[in-house]
Design a protein around this motif. Sequence first.
Motif, PDB file in Angstrom:
ATOM      1  N   ARG A 127       2.343   8.171   8.221  1.00  0.00           N
ATOM      2  CA  ARG A 127       2.097   9.176   9.265  1.00  0.00           C
ATOM      3  C   ARG A 127       3.306  10.096   9.456  1.00  0.00           C
ATOM      4  NH1 ARG A 127       0.634   5.728  12.514  1.00  0.00           N
ATOM      5  NH2 ARG A 127      -1.546   5.747  11.946  1.00  0.00           N
ATOM      6  N   ASP A 128       4.522   9.531   9.289  1.00  0.00           N
ATOM      7  CA  ASP A 128       5.737  10.341   9.449  1.00  0.00           C
ATOM      8  C   ASP A 128       6.131  11.066   8.159  1.00  0.00           C
ATOM      9  OD1 ASP A 128       5.920   9.625  12.096  1.00  0.00           O
ATOM     10  OD2 ASP A 128       7.509   8.150  11.807  1.00  0.00           O
ATOM     11  N   GLY A 129       5.397  10.809   7.072  1.00  0.00           N
ATOM     12  CA  GLY A 129       5.660  11.503   5.824  1.00  0.00           C
ATOM     13  C   GLY A 129       6.877  10.996   5.065  1.00  0.00           C
ATOM     14  N   VAL A 130       7.329   9.779   5.339  1.00  0.00           N
ATOM     15  CA  VAL A 130       8.467   9.219   4.593  1.00  0.00           C
ATOM     16  C   VAL A 130       7.997   8.285   3.487  1.00  0.00           C
ATOM     17  CG1 VAL A 130      10.140   9.469   6.459  1.00  0.00           C
ATOM     18  CG2 VAL A 130       8.846   7.358   6.265  1.00  0.00           C
ATOM     19  N   ALA A 131       6.686   8.076   3.387  1.00  0.00           N
ATOM     20  CA  ALA A 131       6.096   7.250   2.337  1.00  0.00           C
ATOM     21  C   ALA A 131       4.808   7.913   1.883  1.00  0.00           C
ATOM     22  CB  ALA A 131       5.814   5.836   2.854  1.00  0.00           C
ATOM     23  N   VAL A 132       4.336   7.514   0.707  1.00  0.00           N
ATOM     24  CA  VAL A 132       3.058   7.985   0.177  1.00  0.00           C
ATOM     25  C   VAL A 132       2.224   6.765  -0.184  1.00  0.00           C
ATOM     26  CG1 VAL A 132       3.997  10.160  -0.682  1.00  0.00           C
ATOM     27  CG2 VAL A 132       3.924   8.160  -2.192  1.00  0.00           C
ATOM     28  N   LEU A 133       0.924   6.976  -0.307  1.00  0.00           N
ATOM     29  CA  LEU A 133       0.050   5.881  -0.740  1.00  0.00           C
ATOM     30  C   LEU A 133       0.415   5.456  -2.150  1.00  0.00           C
ATOM     31  CD1 LEU A 133      -3.486   7.001   0.475  1.00  0.00           C
ATOM     32  CD2 LEU A 133      -2.216   4.989   1.225  1.00  0.00           C
ATOM     33  N   ARG A 134       0.437   4.168  -2.358  1.00  0.00           N
ATOM     34  CA  ARG A 134       0.683   3.625  -3.696  1.00  0.00           C
ATOM     35  C   ARG A 134      -0.662   3.554  -4.399  1.00  0.00           C
ATOM     36  NH1 ARG A 134       4.282   1.552  -6.158  1.00  0.00           N
ATOM     37  NH2 ARG A 134       5.411  -0.319  -6.337  1.00  0.00           N
ATOM     38  N   PRO A 135      -0.725   3.981  -5.664  1.00  0.00           N
ATOM     39  CA  PRO A 135      -1.997   3.834  -6.391  1.00  0.00           C
ATOM     40  C   PRO A 135      -2.433   2.367  -6.373  1.00  0.00           C
ATOM     41  CG  PRO A 135      -0.433   5.160  -7.646  1.00  0.00           C
ATOM     42  CD  PRO A 135       0.316   4.590  -6.470  1.00  0.00           C
ATOM     43  N   ALA A 136      -3.679   2.148  -6.004  1.00  0.00           N
ATOM     44  CA  ALA A 136      -4.184   0.783  -5.851  1.00  0.00           C
ATOM     45  C   ALA A 136      -4.409   0.130  -7.213  1.00  0.00           C
ATOM     46  CB  ALA A 136      -5.474   0.785  -5.065  1.00  0.00           C
ATOM     47  N   GLY A 190       0.753  -1.241   0.000  1.00  0.00           N
ATOM     48  CA  GLY A 190       0.000   0.000   0.000  1.00  0.00           C
ATOM     49  C   GLY A 190       0.782   1.289   0.000  1.00  0.00           C
ATOM     50  N   ILE A 191       2.122   1.204   0.063  1.00  0.00           N
ATOM     51  CA  ILE A 191       2.914   2.431   0.121  1.00  0.00           C
ATOM     52  C   ILE A 191       3.962   2.463  -0.990  1.00  0.00           C
ATOM     53  CG2 ILE A 191       2.612   2.693   2.610  1.00  0.00           C
ATOM     54  CD1 ILE A 191       5.604   1.796   2.878  1.00  0.00           C
ATOM     55  N   ASP A 192       4.489   3.644  -1.194  1.00  0.00           N
ATOM     56  CA  ASP A 192       5.593   3.847  -2.118  1.00  0.00           C
ATOM     57  C   ASP A 192       6.526   4.860  -1.460  1.00  0.00           C
ATOM     58  OD1 ASP A 192       7.119   3.535  -4.373  1.00  0.00           O
ATOM     59  OD2 ASP A 192       5.574   4.231  -5.768  1.00  0.00           O
ATOM     60  N   THR A 193       7.797   4.766  -1.771  1.00  0.00           N
ATOM     61  CA  THR A 193       8.775   5.701  -1.224  1.00  0.00           C
ATOM     62  C   THR A 193       9.650   6.231  -2.345  1.00  0.00           C
ATOM     63  OG1 THR A 193      10.401   3.965  -0.783  1.00  0.00           O
ATOM     64  CG2 THR A 193       8.878   4.508   1.005  1.00  0.00           C
ATOM     65  N   CYS A 194      10.375   7.291  -2.038  1.00  0.00           N
ATOM     66  CA  CYS A 194      11.325   7.838  -2.997  1.00  0.00           C
ATOM     67  C   CYS A 194      12.372   6.779  -3.324  1.00  0.00           C
ATOM     68  CB  CYS A 194      12.033   9.056  -2.403  1.00  0.00           C
ATOM     69  SG  CYS A 194      10.967  10.488  -2.128  1.00  0.00           S
ATOM     70  N   THR A 206       8.905  20.042  -1.784  1.00  0.00           N
ATOM     71  CA  THR A 206       8.533  19.785  -3.163  1.00  0.00           C
ATOM     72  C   THR A 206       9.194  18.475  -3.556  1.00  0.00           C
ATOM     73  OG1 THR A 206       8.528  22.165  -3.601  1.00  0.00           O
ATOM     74  CG2 THR A 206       8.655  20.698  -5.518  1.00  0.00           C
ATOM     75  N   PHE A 207       8.426  17.547  -4.139  1.00  0.00           N
ATOM     76  CA  PHE A 207       8.991  16.259  -4.534  1.00  0.00           C
ATOM     77  C   PHE A 207       8.181  15.679  -5.672  1.00  0.00           C
ATOM     78  CE2 PHE A 207       5.700  15.200  -1.554  1.00  0.00           C
ATOM     79  CZ  PHE A 207       5.179  13.981  -1.951  1.00  0.00           C
ATOM     80  N   GLN A 208       8.775  14.755  -6.395  1.00  0.00           N
ATOM     81  CA  GLN A 208       8.063  14.051  -7.445  1.00  0.00           C
ATOM     82  C   GLN A 208       7.494  12.780  -6.831  1.00  0.00           C
ATOM     83  OE1 GLN A 208      10.416  12.789 -10.814  1.00  0.00           O
ATOM     84  NE2 GLN A 208       8.624  12.701 -12.129  1.00  0.00           N
ATOM     85  N   MET A 209       6.211  12.531  -7.077  1.00  0.00           N
ATOM     86  CA  MET A 209       5.585  11.328  -6.544  1.00  0.00           C
ATOM     87  C   MET A 209       6.368  10.111  -7.041  1.00  0.00           C
ATOM     88  SD  MET A 209       3.186  12.056  -4.520  1.00  0.00           S
ATOM     89  CE  MET A 209       1.725  11.100  -4.328  1.00  0.00           C
ATOM     90  N   PRO A 210       6.651   9.153  -6.162  1.00  0.00           N
ATOM     91  CA  PRO A 210       7.446   7.984  -6.563  1.00  0.00           C
ATOM     92  C   PRO A 210       6.873   7.235  -7.768  1.00  0.00           C
ATOM     93  CG  PRO A 210       7.308   8.091  -4.189  1.00  0.00           C
ATOM     94  CD  PRO A 210       6.385   9.146  -4.722  1.00  0.00           C
ATOM     95  N   ALA A 211       5.560   7.086  -7.854  1.00  0.00           N
ATOM     96  CA  ALA A 211       4.967   6.370  -8.998  1.00  0.00           C
ATOM     97  C   ALA A 211       5.240   7.121 -10.296  1.00  0.00           C
ATOM     98  CB  ALA A 211       3.474   6.183  -8.794  1.00  0.00           C
TER      99      ALA A 211
END
Length: 189
Positions: free
Chosen positions: A134-143, A68-72, A171-176
Amino acid sequence: MTRRLDTLLLGVAVGVLTTAGAVAQVQNPPSGIYQPKTQAQQPPLRVEVIDGMRFRDIETRTVYTLYGIDTCGADQSAHLGRQSWPCGVMAVAWLVSATLNTWLACDSVRTDGDVHFVRCASAGHSDLAADMLRDGVAVLRPAAPGDPQIPAYAKAQADARKAYRGLWSSTFQMPADRQQADVDNGEKR
């Protein structure tokens, strides 16, 4: 003395036979009795981190991916004002810190070929992926179609975003999107 020993041995033998009979009944319940088909719980793991969302069991060498997650990516950076920071390295550091010298209990969500998607907990984290969000080191992965949605993950990311924690302060680029750009350029993460 001998009579006491005989009585003790008889008691132990009866106990063993009674336990063996109870185990046999659990394994082969009489017809007409409902018994849930639960998966056997996986044994706890000690792991080594591969990247911000993958790790390897140090005993079996099986690789697991947090569901469920993605990271840089390892070489990816975010920018806070004019300052660049290595968001991929931060995700790896977070996961190493959370798993180093710690037992993990993981539950399989699904398997795609050799990729095992899991939800994991430890003594310090009830859900590693939710805590990373919650800590902002990951984002939701598109399901993907058919993937279960985990409302707690969306809430954890929303909380981090609202509080400008981790990636959400920058500012960051979404990992996906980054991964898709890498694929389009013929690179792999």
